[in-house]
Design a protein around this motif. Structure first.
Motif, PDB file in Angstrom:
ATOM      1  N   ASP A  10       0.803  -1.227   0.000  1.00 31.56           N
ATOM      2  CA  ASP A  10       0.000   0.000   0.000  1.00 31.56           C
ATOM      3  C   ASP A  10       0.836   1.277   0.000  1.00 31.56           C
ATOM      4  OD1 ASP A  10      -2.283  -1.601   0.127  1.00 31.56           O
ATOM      5  OD2 ASP A  10      -2.326  -1.539   2.326  1.00 31.56           O
ATOM      6  N   TYR A  11       2.132   1.169   0.220  1.00 31.10           N
ATOM      7  CA  TYR A  11       3.000   2.346   0.303  1.00 31.10           C
ATOM      8  C   TYR A  11       3.660   2.611  -1.042  1.00 31.10           C
ATOM      9  CZ  TYR A  11       2.507   2.099   5.360  1.00 31.10           C
ATOM     10  OH  TYR A  11       2.003   2.087   6.629  1.00 31.10           O
ATOM     11  N   ALA A  12       3.705   3.871  -1.426  1.00 33.64           N
ATOM     12  CA  ALA A  12       4.318   4.261  -2.696  1.00 33.64           C
ATOM     13  C   ALA A  12       5.604   5.037  -2.434  1.00 33.64           C
ATOM     14  CB  ALA A  12       3.355   5.136  -3.502  1.00 33.64           C
ATOM     15  N   LEU A  13       6.610   4.768  -3.252  1.00 32.72           N
ATOM     16  CA  LEU A  13       7.835   5.577  -3.178  1.00 32.72           C
ATOM     17  C   LEU A  13       7.472   7.037  -3.430  1.00 32.72           C
ATOM     18  CD1 LEU A  13      10.447   3.372  -5.051  1.00 32.72           C
ATOM     19  CD2 LEU A  13      10.200   3.707  -2.602  1.00 32.72           C
ATOM     20  N   ALA A 104       8.308  13.346   6.281  1.00 37.39           N
ATOM     21  CA  ALA A 104       8.736  11.949   6.252  1.00 37.39           C
ATOM     22  C   ALA A 104       8.340  11.369   4.895  1.00 37.39           C
ATOM     23  CB  ALA A 104       8.068  11.175   7.389  1.00 37.39           C
ATOM     24  N   GLU A 105       9.348  10.945   4.124  1.00 37.53           N
ATOM     25  CA  GLU A 105       9.129  10.475   2.756  1.00 37.53           C
ATOM     26  C   GLU A 105       9.562   9.019   2.609  1.00 37.53           C
ATOM     27  OE1 GLU A 105      10.643  11.346  -1.817  1.00 37.53           O
ATOM     28  OE2 GLU A 105      11.429  12.558  -0.173  1.00 37.53           O
ATOM     29  N   ILE A 106       8.707   8.202   2.004  1.00 39.39           N
ATOM     30  CA  ILE A 106       9.057   6.814   1.705  1.00 39.39           C
ATOM     31  C   ILE A 106      10.080   6.841   0.565  1.00 39.39           C
ATOM     32  CG2 ILE A 106       8.241   4.543   0.934  1.00 39.39           C
ATOM     33  CD1 ILE A 106       7.145   5.359   3.697  1.00 39.39           C
ATOM     34  N   VAL A 107      11.305   6.374   0.861  1.00 45.88           N
ATOM     35  CA  VAL A 107      12.389   6.433  -0.132  1.00 45.88           C
ATOM     36  C   VAL A 107      12.821   5.056  -0.623  1.00 45.88           C
ATOM     37  CG1 VAL A 107      13.250   8.683   0.607  1.00 45.88           C
ATOM     38  CG2 VAL A 107      14.175   6.597   1.659  1.00 45.88           C
ATOM     39  N   ASP A 108      12.384   3.983   0.054  1.00 42.93           N
ATOM     40  CA  ASP A 108      12.750   2.649  -0.403  1.00 42.93           C
ATOM     41  C   ASP A 108      11.781   1.626   0.172  1.00 42.93           C
ATOM     42  OD1 ASP A 108      14.216   0.782  -1.823  1.00 42.93           O
ATOM     43  OD2 ASP A 108      15.987   0.889  -0.549  1.00 42.93           O
ATOM     44  N   ARG A 109      11.556   0.574  -0.610  1.00 42.73           N
ATOM     45  CA  ARG A 109      10.767  -0.584  -0.191  1.00 42.73           C
ATOM     46  C   ARG A 109      11.614  -1.808  -0.487  1.00 42.73           C
ATOM     47  NH1 ARG A 109       4.937  -1.125  -2.009  1.00 42.73           N
ATOM     48  NH2 ARG A 109       5.998  -2.384  -3.538  1.00 42.73           N
ATOM     49  N   ALA A 117       7.620 -13.383   1.331  1.00 42.46           N
ATOM     50  CA  ALA A 117       6.198 -13.578   1.053  1.00 42.46           C
ATOM     51  C   ALA A 117       5.311 -12.924   2.107  1.00 42.46           C
ATOM     52  CB  ALA A 117       5.883 -15.076   0.961  1.00 42.46           C
ATOM     53  N   THR A 118       5.869 -12.664   3.308  1.00 39.38           N
ATOM     54  CA  THR A 118       5.028 -12.168   4.402  1.00 39.38           C
ATOM     55  C   THR A 118       5.423 -10.800   4.945  1.00 39.38           C
ATOM     56  OG1 THR A 118       6.371 -13.356   6.034  1.00 39.38           O
ATOM     57  CG2 THR A 118       4.420 -14.501   5.160  1.00 39.38           C
ATOM     58  N   HIS A 119       6.670 -10.342   4.654  1.00 37.51           N
ATOM     59  CA  HIS A 119       7.141  -9.093   5.255  1.00 37.51           C
ATOM     60  C   HIS A 119       7.999  -8.287   4.284  1.00 37.51           C
ATOM     61  CE1 HIS A 119       6.318 -11.588   8.821  1.00 37.51           C
ATOM     62  NE2 HIS A 119       6.041 -10.446   9.413  1.00 37.51           N
ATOM     63  N   GLY A 120       8.070  -6.992   4.563  1.00 38.88           N
ATOM     64  CA  GLY A 120       8.980  -6.111   3.842  1.00 38.88           C
ATOM     65  C   GLY A 120       9.411  -4.983   4.753  1.00 38.88           C
ATOM     66  N   TYR A 121      10.422  -4.253   4.290  1.00 40.10           N
ATOM     67  CA  TYR A 121      10.913  -3.092   5.037  1.00 40.10           C
ATOM     68  C   TYR A 121      10.623  -1.821   4.245  1.00 40.10           C
ATOM     69  CZ  TYR A 121      13.691  -6.396   7.780  1.00 40.10           C
ATOM     70  OH  TYR A 121      14.098  -7.422   8.579  1.00 40.10           O
ATOM     71  N   LEU A 122      10.149  -0.806   4.945  1.00 42.78           N
ATOM     72  CA  LEU A 122      10.021   0.532   4.376  1.00 42.78           C
ATOM     73  C   LEU A 122      11.117   1.394   4.963  1.00 42.78           C
ATOM     74  CD1 LEU A 122       6.194   1.221   4.711  1.00 42.78           C
ATOM     75  CD2 LEU A 122       7.440   0.541   2.652  1.00 42.78           C
TER      76      LEU A 122
END
Length: 149
Positions: A10-13, A104-109, A117-122
């Motif tokens: 759901d998060y966009a760079l 606060a800006e999303i700069v990497d996923r 398959a179950t997790h990621g880092y923002l």
């Protein structure tokens, strides 16, 4: 506070959150000194700091870090948790009476290396500015986020 389920997908760079301002007070500095035990004269001794290059007391860097992170914590996301902070840099001093704002800006996923398959880092770049638009603190806030089931 609002509870909002947002998953990794759901998060966009480039997505940015911005705070309202908050003025740093002498009370903030005194309370932080008491909580941390950091009573160095740079923060507590108005007479001594008047003879130093900045000419006045400065807020603890860790105080500004704590306040800034709190200023970005508006909604509760049960699908995400703070994983830590990288690259913390105290760029300029913050003085009593300065008003800070935070972007606060999303700069990497990044996919989780062991559980993709179950997790990621923002990675969220947090930039704190004073009332003059000067950057006073930067850091990267890392989040561990659930992927959509």
């Amino acid at each position: 506070m609002l509870t909002v389920d947002r998953y990794f997908e759901d998060y966009a760079l480039g997505e940015v959150r911005r705070s309202v301002g908050r003025t740093i007070t002498e009370t903030d500095i005194v309370l932080h000194a008491g909580q941390t035990g950091d009573f160095f004269p740079h923060h507590m001794d108005a007479e001594w700091t008047s003879t130093q290059p900045f000419g006045q007391r400065i807020a603890h860097g860790t105080l500004i870090l704590s306040v800034a992170v709190g200023m970005t914590a508006g909604d509760i996301n049960p699908q995400s948790m703070s994983y830590g902070y990288d690259g913390i840099r105290f760029i300029k001093p913050v003085f009593i009476g300065d008003t800070i704002t935070v972007a606060a800006e999303i700069v990497d996923r990044v996919e989780h290396p062991k559980r993709p398959a179950t997790h990621g880092y923002l990675h969220e770049k947090v930039t704190v500015t004073n009332q003059r638009g000067e950057v006073v603190l930067v850091l990267t806030h890392l989040y561990l986020v659930n992927r959509r089931p």
